[in-house]
Motif scaffolding. Structure first.
Motif, PDB file in Angstrom:
ATOM      1  N   LEU A  34       4.992  49.931   0.720  1.00  0.00           N
ATOM      2  CA  LEU A  34       4.140  51.122   0.790  1.00  0.00           C
ATOM      3  C   LEU A  34       4.501  51.976   2.002  1.00  0.00           C
ATOM      4  N   TYR A  35       4.783  51.317   3.108  1.00  0.00           N
ATOM      5  CA  TYR A  35       5.137  52.025   4.341  1.00  0.00           C
ATOM      6  C   TYR A  35       6.410  52.843   4.166  1.00  0.00           C
ATOM      7  N   ILE A  36       7.453  52.216   3.622  1.00  0.00           N
ATOM      8  CA  ILE A  36       8.731  52.903   3.421  1.00  0.00           C
ATOM      9  C   ILE A  36       8.574  54.050   2.426  1.00  0.00           C
ATOM     10  N   PHE A  37       7.865  53.790   1.309  1.00  0.00           N
ATOM     11  CA  PHE A  37       7.673  54.846   0.305  1.00  0.00           C
ATOM     12  C   PHE A  37       6.910  56.029   0.894  1.00  0.00           C
ATOM     13  N   THR A  38       5.844  55.736   1.643  1.00  0.00           N
ATOM     14  CA  THR A  38       5.032  56.801   2.230  1.00  0.00           C
ATOM     15  C   THR A  38       5.825  57.606   3.253  1.00  0.00           C
ATOM     16  N   LEU A  39       6.603  56.914   4.076  1.00  0.00           N
ATOM     17  CA  LEU A  39       7.447  57.606   5.050  1.00  0.00           C
ATOM     18  C   LEU A  39       8.453  58.508   4.352  1.00  0.00           C
ATOM     19  N   MET A  40       9.088  57.997   3.314  1.00  0.00           N
ATOM     20  CA  MET A  40      10.091  58.780   2.590  1.00  0.00           C
ATOM     21  C   MET A  40       9.462  60.001   1.920  1.00  0.00           C
ATOM     22  N   ALA A  41       8.301  59.795   1.282  1.00  0.00           N
ATOM     23  CA  ALA A  41       7.636  60.896   0.585  1.00  0.00           C
ATOM     24  C   ALA A  41       7.199  61.986   1.564  1.00  0.00           C
ATOM     25  N   ASN A  42       6.563  61.585   2.660  1.00  0.00           N
ATOM     26  CA  ASN A  42       6.092  62.573   3.630  1.00  0.00           C
ATOM     27  C   ASN A  42       7.245  63.264   4.356  1.00  0.00           C
ATOM     28  N   THR A  43       8.307  62.512   4.655  1.00  0.00           N
ATOM     29  CA  THR A  43       9.478  63.117   5.294  1.00  0.00           C
ATOM     30  C   THR A  43      10.145  64.113   4.360  1.00  0.00           C
ATOM     31  N   ALA A  44      10.266  63.744   3.077  1.00  0.00           N
ATOM     32  CA  ALA A  44      10.875  64.646   2.101  1.00  0.00           C
ATOM     33  C   ALA A  44      10.074  65.941   1.984  1.00  0.00           C
ATOM     34  N   ILE A  45       8.750  65.812   1.940  1.00  0.00           N
ATOM     35  CA  ILE A  45       7.896  66.997   1.835  1.00  0.00           C
ATOM     36  C   ILE A  45       8.038  67.884   3.060  1.00  0.00           C
ATOM     37  N   ALA A  46       8.063  67.269   4.252  1.00  0.00           N
ATOM     38  CA  ALA A  46       8.212  68.036   5.493  1.00  0.00           C
ATOM     39  C   ALA A  46       9.536  68.790   5.502  1.00  0.00           C
ATOM     40  N   LEU A  47      10.622  68.124   5.080  1.00  0.00           N
ATOM     41  CA  LEU A  47      11.939  68.763   5.062  1.00  0.00           C
ATOM     42  C   LEU A  47      12.003  69.884   4.032  1.00  0.00           C
ATOM     43  N   ILE A  48      11.399  69.646   2.869  1.00  0.00           N
ATOM     44  CA  ILE A  48      11.411  70.655   1.807  1.00  0.00           C
ATOM     45  C   ILE A  48      10.657  71.907   2.244  1.00  0.00           C
ATOM     46  N   ILE A  49       9.462  71.714   2.774  1.00  0.00           N
ATOM     47  CA  ILE A  49       8.640  72.852   3.195  1.00  0.00           C
ATOM     48  C   ILE A  49       9.312  73.606   4.337  1.00  0.00           C
ATOM     49  N   ASN A  50       9.878  72.870   5.273  1.00  0.00           N
ATOM     50  CA  ASN A  50      10.509  73.505   6.428  1.00  0.00           C
ATOM     51  C   ASN A  50      11.787  74.248   6.045  1.00  0.00           C
ATOM     52  N   GLY A  51      12.479  73.759   4.998  1.00  0.00           N
ATOM     53  CA  GLY A  51      13.770  74.338   4.640  1.00  0.00           C
ATOM     54  C   GLY A  51      13.745  75.353   3.526  1.00  0.00           C
ATOM     55  N   ASP A  52      12.600  75.595   2.903  1.00  0.00           N
ATOM     56  CA  ASP A  52      12.504  76.542   1.787  1.00  0.00           C
ATOM     57  C   ASP A  52      11.636  77.730   2.197  1.00  0.00           C
ATOM     58  N   ASN A  53      12.234  78.914   2.245  1.00  0.00           N
ATOM     59  CA  ASN A  53      11.514  80.111   2.700  1.00  0.00           C
ATOM     60  C   ASN A  53      10.349  80.479   1.793  1.00  0.00           C
ATOM     61  N   THR A  54      10.428  80.112   0.508  1.00  0.00           N
ATOM     62  CA  THR A  54       9.342  80.461  -0.417  1.00  0.00           C
ATOM     63  C   THR A  54       8.073  79.662  -0.133  1.00  0.00           C
ATOM     64  N   LEU A  55       8.202  78.589   0.643  1.00  0.00           N
ATOM     65  CA  LEU A  55       7.044  77.748   0.954  1.00  0.00           C
ATOM     66  C   LEU A  55       6.493  78.004   2.354  1.00  0.00           C
ATOM     67  N   HIS A  56       6.957  79.062   2.989  1.00  0.00           N
ATOM     68  CA  HIS A  56       6.457  79.393   4.330  1.00  0.00           C
ATOM     69  C   HIS A  56       5.182  80.229   4.213  1.00  0.00           C
ATOM     70  N   THR A  57       4.148  79.588   3.696  1.00  0.00           N
ATOM     71  CA  THR A  57       2.834  80.214   3.512  1.00  0.00           C
ATOM     72  C   THR A  57       1.794  79.338   4.197  1.00  0.00           C
ATOM     73  N   PRO A  58       0.576  79.837   4.415  1.00  0.00           N
ATOM     74  CA  PRO A  58      -0.455  79.034   5.096  1.00  0.00           C
ATOM     75  C   PRO A  58      -0.708  77.678   4.450  1.00  0.00           C
ATOM     76  N   MET A  59      -0.790  77.633   3.109  1.00  0.00           N
ATOM     77  CA  MET A  59      -1.096  76.375   2.435  1.00  0.00           C
ATOM     78  C   MET A  59      -0.037  75.316   2.745  1.00  0.00           C
ATOM     79  N   TYR A  60       1.218  75.700   2.679  1.00  0.00           N
ATOM     80  CA  TYR A  60       2.297  74.739   2.915  1.00  0.00           C
ATOM     81  C   TYR A  60       2.491  74.466   4.400  1.00  0.00           C
ATOM     82  N   PHE A  61       2.084  75.386   5.232  1.00  0.00           N
ATOM     83  CA  PHE A  61       2.081  75.125   6.674  1.00  0.00           C
ATOM     84  C   PHE A  61       1.120  73.978   6.985  1.00  0.00           C
ATOM     85  N   PHE A  62      -0.053  73.995   6.356  1.00  0.00           N
ATOM     86  CA  PHE A  62      -1.017  72.907   6.542  1.00  0.00           C
ATOM     87  C   PHE A  62      -0.501  71.598   5.926  1.00  0.00           C
ATOM     88  N   LEU A  63       0.162  71.688   4.774  1.00  0.00           N
ATOM     89  CA  LEU A  63       0.718  70.487   4.149  1.00  0.00           C
ATOM     90  C   LEU A  63       1.808  69.863   5.020  1.00  0.00           C
TER      91      LEU A  63
END
Length: 325
Positions: A34-63
């Motif tokens: 569970l720890y590894i899966f959760t780390l991977m999922a949250n890290t992937a989301i952080a990288l995706i949001i940070n690297g995609d300009n279309t997700l640079h909105t308030p909602m995804y900033f909070f995510l």
């Protein structure tokens, strides 16, 4: 019992899940997975949001902030718990215990208020769509996030300093990390002031943001019911119900742990409650808030295509197979 002079204490002992020692190998495998899966999922989301300009909105900033909080929260607790499961009762220095307690409270309280900020963001987006960009501007979003971390810092310092400035009559913590409730069990003399402090601060840190979330979702649901599109209503209700499920799980278990007197403390029950809001909720957050979101999934597909090997792209495969295939 004779009070133990805290200045002479070198370490505490964490019992962990000693009552089910025969299940330690299974628990270790499950928790590590569970720890590894959760780390991977949250890290992937952080990288995706940070690297995609279309997700640079308030909602995804909070995510993005939520994913970072969950990673930190898990990392403070799970490695020591895994060590406990592998070797049995382990020691933790008083400084390490105080730091673990502080950071658990810091990240936990920050997440409480961040979830409230996220619900406020959705409230403005759905109830006041024409004014959304004006209300949820960059300064407001950063201010809300800074406020969550300030609240976490204040609560963490109050409880940690208040607890570790008192004399202890025991050094064995019947828990898998330095949680405040089992530490109160070890304090000498009358602990009523500490208990009242815990309940009062928990009322501020848990109840207040939870009431803000409930109010936001009442307004959101009221607005949804006024929608003319049945499809829009169904989609909005599906999203809201998922969010409310995670929020209820997180706040419900945290409230059960902190909003009650020490006399009702039960080690075995409270370990399960602690597992719920320290491990299960960080696992559900990326699934509910992000991986079920079409925009995030679209960004993930774009990133996958960009990172994928050129020889596996459809047009390249067609070229290799030859014409007519």
């Amino acid at each position: 019992m004779i009070p133990v002079n805290l200045s002479e204490v070198s370490e505490f002992r964490l019992l962990g899940f000693s009552e089910v020692s025969h299940l330690h190998p299974l628990l270790c495998v499950v928790l590590f997975s569970l720890y590894i899966f959760t780390l991977m999922a949250n890290t992937a989301i952080a990288l995706i949001i940070n690297g995609d300009n279309t997700l640079h909105t308030p909602m995804y900033f909070f995510l993005l902030q939520l994913s970072c909080l969950d990673i930190c929260y898990l990392t403070v607790i799970v490695p020591k718990t895994l060590e406990n499961l592998m070797v049995g009762t382990i020691g933790i220095s008083k400084t390490g215990c105080a730091m673990q307690m502080f950071f658990c409270l810091y990240f936990g309280v920050a997440e409480c208020f961040l979830l409230a900020a996220m619900s406020f963001d959705r409230y403005v987006a759905i109830c006041y769509p024409l004014h959304y960009t004006i209300i949820m501007n960059s300064r407001v979003c950063k201010g809300l996030v800074a406020g969550t971390y300030l609240c976490g810092t204040a609560v963490g310092l109050v409880h940690t300093i208040g607890t570790f400035s008192l004399p202890f009559c025991g050094l064995t913590i019947n828990h898998f990390f330095c949680e405040i409730q089992p530490l109160l069990e070890l304090l000498c003399g009358n602990t009523s002031p500490s208990e009242i402090q815990v309940i009062a601060v928990a009322g501020f840190a848990i109840v207040c943001p939870f009431l803000m979330i409930i109010y936001s979702y009442i307004c959101i649901i009221s607005t949804i019911l006024k929608m003319s599109s049945a499809e829009g209503q169904q989609k909005a209700f599906s999203t809201c119900s998922s969010h409310i499920l995670v929020v209820t799980l997180f706040y419900g278990t945290a409230s059960s742990m902190y909003l009650r007197p020490k006399s009702t403390y039960s080690a075995s029950v409270d370990k399960l409650l602690s597992l719920s809001y320290t491990v299960v909720t960080p696992l559900l957050n990326p699934i509910i808030y992000s991986l079920r979101n079409e925009e995030v999934k679209g960004a993930l597909r774009r990133r996958w295509r960009k990172l994928g090997p050129a020889d596996l792209r459809p047009e390249r495969c067609q070229h290799l197979l030859g014409p007519g295939l």
